[in-house]
Design an enzyme around this catalytic site. Structure first.
Site, PDB file in Angstrom:
ATOM      1  N   HIS A 106      -8.371  13.759   7.198  1.00 46.20           N
ATOM      2  CA  HIS A 106      -7.409  14.856   7.100  1.00 46.20           C
ATOM      3  C   HIS A 106      -7.797  15.705   5.902  1.00 46.20           C
ATOM      4  CE1 HIS A 106      -2.829  16.008   6.780  1.00 46.20           C
ATOM      5  NE2 HIS A 106      -3.627  17.059   6.836  1.00 46.20           N
ATOM      6  N   ARG A 132      -6.007  16.757  -1.685  1.00 44.57           N
ATOM      7  CA  ARG A 132      -5.639  15.630  -2.564  1.00 44.57           C
ATOM      8  C   ARG A 132      -6.518  14.405  -2.355  1.00 44.57           C
ATOM      9  NH1 ARG A 132       0.192  13.850  -0.150  1.00 44.57           N
ATOM     10  NH2 ARG A 132       0.663  16.015  -0.628  1.00 44.57           N
ATOM     11  N   ASN A 149      -8.991   6.157   9.996  1.00 45.40           N
ATOM     12  CA  ASN A 149      -8.767   7.257   9.057  1.00 45.40           C
ATOM     13  C   ASN A 149      -9.151   6.773   7.652  1.00 45.40           C
ATOM     14  OD1 ASN A 149      -7.377   8.760   7.019  1.00 45.40           O
ATOM     15  ND2 ASN A 149      -6.141   9.714   8.602  1.00 45.40           N
ATOM     16  N   HIS A 190      -7.862   7.367   2.543  1.00 41.36           N
ATOM     17  CA  HIS A 190      -7.448   6.677   1.315  1.00 41.36           C
ATOM     18  C   HIS A 190      -8.607   6.048   0.551  1.00 41.36           C
ATOM     19  CE1 HIS A 190      -3.539   8.006   1.928  1.00 41.36           C
ATOM     20  NE2 HIS A 190      -3.370   7.363   3.071  1.00 41.36           N
ATOM     21  N   HIS A 228      -0.008   6.500  12.945  1.00 46.09           N
ATOM     22  CA  HIS A 228       0.776   6.636  11.718  1.00 46.09           C
ATOM     23  C   HIS A 228       1.619   5.386  11.474  1.00 46.09           C
ATOM     24  CE1 HIS A 228       2.912   8.242   8.305  1.00 46.09           C
ATOM     25  NE2 HIS A 228       1.999   9.178   8.282  1.00 46.09           N
ATOM     26  N   GLU A 277      -1.172  13.393  19.997  1.00 43.14           N
ATOM     27  CA  GLU A 277      -1.119  12.126  19.264  1.00 43.14           C
ATOM     28  C   GLU A 277       0.353  11.854  18.978  1.00 43.14           C
ATOM     29  OE1 GLU A 277      -3.664  11.607  15.840  1.00 43.14           O
ATOM     30  OE2 GLU A 277      -2.372  10.013  15.056  1.00 43.14           O
ATOM     31  N   GLU A 335      -8.452  16.212  11.092  1.00 44.56           N
ATOM     32  CA  GLU A 335      -7.036  16.581  11.089  1.00 44.56           C
ATOM     33  C   GLU A 335      -6.855  17.759  10.145  1.00 44.56           C
ATOM     34  OE1 GLU A 335      -4.682  13.311   9.775  1.00 44.56           O
ATOM     35  OE2 GLU A 335      -5.210  12.069  11.477  1.00 44.56           O
ATOM     36  N   THR A 369       1.957  12.554   6.122  1.00 50.60           N
ATOM     37  CA  THR A 369       2.471  13.413   7.191  1.00 50.60           C
ATOM     38  C   THR A 369       3.779  12.819   7.709  1.00 50.60           C
ATOM     39  OG1 THR A 369       0.153  13.660   7.744  1.00 50.60           O
ATOM     40  CG2 THR A 369       1.732  14.640   9.254  1.00 50.60           C
ATOM     41  N   ARG A 417      -6.642  18.155   3.776  1.00 53.13           N
ATOM     42  CA  ARG A 417      -5.360  18.797   3.435  1.00 53.13           C
ATOM     43  C   ARG A 417      -5.601  20.083   2.667  1.00 53.13           C
ATOM     44  NH1 ARG A 417      -0.595  15.383   3.630  1.00 53.13           N
ATOM     45  NH2 ARG A 417       0.322  17.122   2.522  1.00 53.13           N
TER      46      ARG A 417
HETATM   47  N1  PXP Z   1      -2.546  10.130  12.541  1.00 53.36           N
HETATM   48  C1  PXP Z   1      -2.204  11.227  11.828  1.00 53.36           C
HETATM   49  C2  PXP Z   1      -2.053  12.526  12.547  1.00 53.36           C
HETATM   50  C3  PXP Z   1      -2.024  11.150  10.445  1.00 53.36           C
HETATM   51  O1  PXP Z   1      -1.699  12.252   9.746  1.00 53.36           O
HETATM   52  C4  PXP Z   1      -2.225   9.912   9.802  1.00 53.36           C
HETATM   53  C5  PXP Z   1      -2.036   9.762   8.318  1.00 53.36           C
HETATM   54  O2  PXP Z   1      -2.565  10.758   7.612  1.00 53.36           O
HETATM   55  C6  PXP Z   1      -2.600   8.812  10.579  1.00 53.36           C
HETATM   56  C7  PXP Z   1      -2.729   8.941  11.954  1.00 53.36           C
HETATM   57  C8  PXP Z   1      -2.871   7.474   9.977  1.00 53.36           C
HETATM   58  O3  PXP Z   1      -1.706   6.926   9.444  1.00 53.36           O
HETATM   59  P1  PXP Z   1      -1.806   5.620   8.557  1.00 53.36           P
HETATM   60  O4  PXP Z   1      -2.618   5.955   7.367  1.00 53.36           O
HETATM   61  O5  PXP Z   1      -0.371   5.337   8.232  1.00 53.36           O
HETATM   62  O6  PXP Z   1      -2.433   4.561   9.411  1.00 53.36           O
END
Ligand code: PXP
Length: 244
Positions: A42, A48, A6, A9, A192, A151, A69, A100, A44
């Protein structure tokens, strides 16, 4: 086991200055070079971090596949149907949250909205996953929507790990949920809060086919570069699976 990275960031750093760097589209190329099996973003509602432009360009440039996402809103579902990424993961969204916070609440009227979203997205030939807490009720409700996959939210496990209490209980919860998900005919993903330190036990759960990891990999990439950070995570997953 597939590793999806992901890259939200990377965009968070860019949006801190509302400029054009670092570009998540360039990050995605390096993430794939590092061995990722997919790129997750994601989009959003508050935009953001990831922007519409990012998703559109990633659709053209990512070679492995984009896991988009989104919240199950009409606007987001229409966009997903138009873009037809490799997969769509439906997540809950709350404007005040930092990230999330919990899985989708599939009770009451929400189920109809999520079921309609799953139907529309699957009709466009796109695989769907629902981000849910690792609980039996949520798994049964998810199955009833017709989704391809779930998930499992690993946030509680990650929190338990960090405070040094309760991680075995949360791991057991994930193991049971993964087994139940498979027995219900669902593909099982998880994610997550997973880090280089806490990921191996989750990666050892045989029923889990895909992990989505963002913050920890992007954090390490500040020091090591994103390609090396992805490769290090992939190595941990492969070793955990081999030793399981
Ligand atoms: N899976 C989902 C559905 C998420 O919303 C996120 C974070 O936005 C992640 C995985 C990844 O989480 P992390 O950034 O904490 O690894």
């Amino acid at each position: 086991m597939r590793l999806h990275i992901n890259i939200d960031h990377v965009a968070t750093i860019r949006q801190a200055r509302r400029t054009d760097e670092p570009d998540p589209v360039r990050a995605a190329v390096l993430v794939e070079q590092g061995g990722a099996d997919g790129v997750t973003v994601h989009l959003r509602e508050d935009r953001r971090h990831i922007q519409d432009r990012d998703v559109r360009l990633l659709m053209e440039t990512v070679r492995t596949g984009v896991n988009l996402e989104i919240a199950a809103t009409d606007a987001m579902v229409s966009l997903a149907v138009e873009l037809a990424p490799m997969a769509v993961t439906l997540v809950p969204e709350n404007r005040e949250e930092i990230t999330t916070e919990g899985g989708l609440d599939l009770g009451g009227g929400v189920t109809d909205r999520v079921t309609a979203a799953v139907e529309a997205i699957r009709e466009a030939g796109v695989r769907t996953a629902l981000f849910i807490d690792p609980d039996p009720d949520a798994l049964h409700q998810a199955r009833d929507t017709g989704t391809d996959a779930v998930e499992l939210h690993t946030g509680e496990y990650a929190n338990a790990w960090r405070v040094g209490r309760g991680a075995p209980v949360e791991l057991d919860r994930l193991q049971r949920a993964a087994a139940l998900g498979r027995s219900l005919g669902l593909d099982v993903h998880a994610g997550h809060g997973l880090t280089y330190e806490n990921v191996a036990p989750v990666a050892s759960i045989a029923e889990i086919e895909e992990l989505n990891i963002g913050h920890s990999v992007v954090s390490r990439s500040v020091f090591q570069g994103i390609e090396a950070a992805v490769r290090a995570m992939k190595t941990i997953l492969m070793n955990a699976r081999r030793d399981a």
